[in-house]
Design a protein around this motif. Sequence first.
Motif, mmCIF file in Angstrom:
data_model
loop_
_atom_site.group_PDB
_atom_site.id
_atom_site.type_symbol
_atom_site.label_atom_id
_atom_site.label_comp_id
_atom_site.label_asym_id
_atom_site.label_seq_id
_atom_site.Cartn_x
_atom_site.Cartn_y
_atom_site.Cartn_z
ATOM 1 N N VAL A 135 50.752 17.578 -1.459
ATOM 2 C CA VAL A 135 50.935 16.143 -1.241
ATOM 3 C C VAL A 135 50.623 15.418 -2.557
ATOM 4 C CG1 VAL A 135 50.237 14.154 0.125
ATOM 5 C CG2 VAL A 135 50.131 16.410 1.145
ATOM 6 N N PRO A 136 51.524 14.569 -3.056
ATOM 7 C CA PRO A 136 51.290 13.970 -4.376
ATOM 8 C C PRO A 136 50.467 12.690 -4.386
ATOM 9 C CG PRO A 136 53.495 13.464 -3.623
ATOM 10 C CD PRO A 136 52.855 14.273 -2.533
ATOM 11 N N ALA A 137 49.906 12.281 -3.258
ATOM 12 C CA ALA A 137 49.079 11.060 -3.238
ATOM 13 C C ALA A 137 47.814 11.338 -2.434
ATOM 14 C CB ALA A 137 49.856 9.906 -2.606
ATOM 15 N N LEU A 138 46.809 10.512 -2.651
ATOM 16 C CA LEU A 138 45.508 10.727 -2.016
ATOM 17 C C LEU A 138 45.576 10.541 -0.496
ATOM 18 C CD1 LEU A 138 42.606 11.288 -3.107
ATOM 19 C CD2 LEU A 138 42.156 8.874 -2.689
ATOM 20 N N LEU A 139 44.836 11.400 0.220
ATOM 21 C CA LEU A 139 44.821 11.335 1.689
ATOM 22 C C LEU A 139 43.424 10.981 2.187
ATOM 23 C CD1 LEU A 139 46.619 14.712 2.500
ATOM 24 C CD2 LEU A 139 47.628 12.434 2.497
ATOM 25 N N SER A 140 43.371 10.505 3.417
ATOM 26 C CA SER A 140 42.061 10.340 4.052
ATOM 27 C C SER A 140 41.549 11.748 4.379
ATOM 28 C CB SER A 140 42.195 9.528 5.332
ATOM 29 O OG SER A 140 42.872 10.301 6.302
ATOM 30 N N ARG A 141 40.240 11.857 4.645
ATOM 31 C CA ARG A 141 39.679 13.185 4.936
ATOM 32 C C ARG A 141 40.332 13.776 6.196
ATOM 33 N NH1 ARG A 141 35.618 16.090 2.910
ATOM 34 N NH2 ARG A 141 34.887 14.446 1.532
ATOM 35 N N VAL A 142 40.551 12.917 7.193
ATOM 36 C CA VAL A 142 41.152 13.410 8.448
ATOM 37 C C VAL A 142 42.565 13.944 8.176
ATOM 38 C CG1 VAL A 142 41.923 12.731 10.747
ATOM 39 C CG2 VAL A 142 39.805 11.779 9.809
ATOM 40 N N GLN A 143 43.361 13.151 7.450
ATOM 41 C CA GLN A 143 44.738 13.615 7.148
ATOM 42 C C GLN A 143 44.681 14.932 6.373
ATOM 43 O OE1 GLN A 143 45.860 10.170 4.865
ATOM 44 N NE2 GLN A 143 47.584 9.724 6.220
ATOM 45 N N TYR A 144 43.753 15.003 5.413
ATOM 46 C CA TYR A 144 43.673 16.171 4.546
ATOM 47 C C TYR A 144 43.301 17.416 5.350
ATOM 48 C CZ TYR A 144 42.218 19.250 0.768
ATOM 49 O OH TYR A 144 42.090 20.313 -0.079
ATOM 50 N N GLU A 145 42.305 17.248 6.238
ATOM 51 C CA GLU A 145 41.834 18.411 6.982
ATOM 52 C C GLU A 145 42.841 18.873 8.019
ATOM 53 O OE1 GLU A 145 37.813 17.278 7.946
ATOM 54 O OE2 GLU A 145 37.170 17.704 5.872
ATOM 55 N N HIS A 163 48.290 5.550 -8.996
ATOM 56 C CA HIS A 163 47.916 6.962 -9.147
ATOM 57 C C HIS A 163 48.993 7.875 -8.593
ATOM 58 C CE1 HIS A 163 46.998 7.248 -4.776
ATOM 59 N NE2 HIS A 163 47.084 8.542 -4.968
ATOM 60 N N PHE A 164 48.984 9.110 -9.037
ATOM 61 C CA PHE A 164 49.585 10.207 -8.286
ATOM 62 C C PHE A 164 48.575 11.337 -8.304
ATOM 63 C CE2 PHE A 164 53.932 8.374 -8.397
ATOM 64 C CZ PHE A 164 54.288 8.652 -7.089
ATOM 65 N N VAL A 165 48.765 12.287 -7.401
ATOM 66 C CA VAL A 165 47.824 13.395 -7.279
ATOM 67 C C VAL A 165 48.509 14.704 -7.655
ATOM 68 C CG1 VAL A 165 46.915 14.816 -5.373
ATOM 69 C CG2 VAL A 165 46.160 12.452 -5.613
ATOM 70 N N ARG A 166 47.775 15.597 -8.285
ATOM 71 C CA ARG A 166 48.262 16.956 -8.550
ATOM 72 C C ARG A 166 47.225 17.943 -8.023
ATOM 73 N NH1 ARG A 166 52.061 14.126 -9.571
ATOM 74 N NH2 ARG A 166 53.223 14.019 -11.518
ATOM 75 N N THR A 167 47.712 19.088 -7.509
ATOM 76 C CA THR A 167 46.798 20.101 -6.993
ATOM 77 C C THR A 167 46.809 21.323 -7.902
ATOM 78 O OG1 THR A 167 47.146 19.300 -4.744
ATOM 79 C CG2 THR A 167 46.234 21.518 -4.973
ATOM 80 N N GLN A 196 46.694 -4.893 -1.301
ATOM 81 C CA GLN A 196 45.724 -3.815 -1.092
ATOM 82 C C GLN A 196 46.480 -2.511 -0.920
ATOM 83 O OE1 GLN A 196 42.946 -4.516 2.070
ATOM 84 N NE2 GLN A 196 42.777 -6.690 1.627
ATOM 85 N N SER A 197 46.527 -1.727 -1.965
ATOM 86 C CA SER A 197 47.199 -0.423 -1.857
ATOM 87 C C SER A 197 46.688 0.487 -2.961
ATOM 88 C CB SER A 197 48.715 -0.602 -1.996
ATOM 89 O OG SER A 197 49.326 0.655 -2.172
ATOM 90 N N THR A 198 46.482 1.761 -2.642
ATOM 91 C CA THR A 198 46.019 2.707 -3.669
ATOM 92 C C THR A 198 47.178 3.270 -4.479
ATOM 93 O OG1 THR A 198 46.172 4.527 -2.118
ATOM 94 C CG2 THR A 198 44.019 3.443 -2.325
ATOM 95 N N LEU A 199 48.414 3.033 -4.002
ATOM 96 C CA LEU A 199 49.561 3.662 -4.655
ATOM 97 C C LEU A 199 50.340 2.694 -5.544
ATOM 98 C CD1 LEU A 199 50.667 6.469 -4.739
ATOM 99 C CD2 LEU A 199 52.219 5.893 -2.882
ATOM 100 N N VAL A 200 50.851 1.634 -4.953
ATOM 101 C CA VAL A 200 51.589 0.627 -5.736
ATOM 102 C C VAL A 200 50.970 -0.732 -5.419
ATOM 103 C CG1 VAL A 200 53.816 -0.434 -6.228
ATOM 104 C CG2 VAL A 200 53.715 1.960 -5.560
#
Length: 415
Positions: free
Chosen positions: A73-83, A302-306, A398-402
């Motif tokens: 996933v290229p963007a940050l997730l909440s802990r619930v979404q991530y898990e 931001h974007f995310v890389r793993t 209010q947005s972490t992406l755009v």
Amino acid sequence: MIADDQSELGRIFADPAAYADPVSWHRTAARLRREAPIARVSLPEYQDFWAITRHADIMEIERNAEVFTNAPVPALLSRVQYEEQDPDELAPVKTLVQMDGEDHKAHRGIVNDWFKPASVRKLSDRVDLLATQWVDQMAATGGACDFATDIAMHYPLQVILSILGLPEEDHQRMLQLTQELFGAEDPDFGRVGDDAGVLAVMLDFVSYFTELSASRRSHPTDDLASVIANARLDGSLLPDLDVMGFYLIIATAGHDTTANSIAGGLLALLEHPEQLERLQADPALIDNAADELIRYVSPVKHFVRTCRVPFRVGEVEFVPGDVTLLSFASGNRDEEVFEEAFALDVARANASAHLAFGFGRHFCLGAHLARMEVRALFRELLGRLEWIELDGTPTFVQSTLVSGPKSVPVRFGIR
Ligand code: HEM
């Protein structure tokens, strides 16, 4: 700096509300760049991540795209979404930003030519015309408007409708779709917590674009929608979901990013009136100023890389599974690259070294078009403005992406 402090400071990257206060946001990011440029952030509500705040480190990670991938996933997730993440469910429609390696290269190749400088130059008459029409529209308000919502939000969308070959009557529908999908974290735009609402928007998008691709397959034209609908990979037409992914990313990626650059750009000029005067006195600076304004605003936060294989960046040895958050907004204020990084300087010699369009394989496909749009609008606007001032307090999305200004109330005299 102790780990708890890093996590608390790192909240600015995860909490959408933090971006609505850019001054405080940048103060915290500057401290992290100095004291913990690769910070380990662990917060109860969000997935764990490493915040990458320096220009050089962001480039190093983007340069090593086999080591640091956009999947899952290229963007940050909440802990619930991530898990609970199941990548297929999180991204039922795959777009370029979700792809890596050969898959990404093949898909990007389909539209790459369309966005090269030579092709984009062919659009310049249309873009100039739209810029004139929107400045006319501003003049028609009689001397006061909300520049963000009345002007900046509409003009880039109309450019996108033009390149996709869509009729002007669809403007309002597309505006709503892109705002609701991308502004989903902002209570004024999105349908926060309303999964059924978001699904309804997605379905509306799907039905609209399904019809579009069917019509371009039966009657191809010379627009970008036809290029996508009729593209072939390994001899076959693209599956419907891939076509949808393309339409989705073109319709959304070029809209509020460019709108925020324009509204945020004007706000930056209002806050630095000597730079506004300088541009009006010497319009030849507008080409360079476009990059400086985009650097200053950095609408894509931001974007995310793993991480896939062990890899060292700076003092940190990343291990597979580590999630790195590339903070373009922070990298663009990195004092090691930009002298007086917090100042707006329309003649800045290295303005185009910014990372607002990212870097490497995923470098923004629409960068040439976006620059052309920003230049055209400011050339027209600054050529006609007699005076302009703020007419209220600007607010921010209010947005972490755009994110950028949601409202820029202004009063002005215009020719
Ligand atoms: C000032 C306006 C814009 C900004 C700040 C911006 C920023 C970005 C950023 C940061 C990325 C990711 C780069 C990376 O991961 O390294 C990106 C990707 C992308 N942008 Fe833009 N963008 C803008 C305008 C546009 C426009 C006008 C279009 C097209 C109409 C567009 C289409 C895309 C596409 C298709 C991608 C995905 C590329 C890939 O993954 O290979 N963008 N953009």
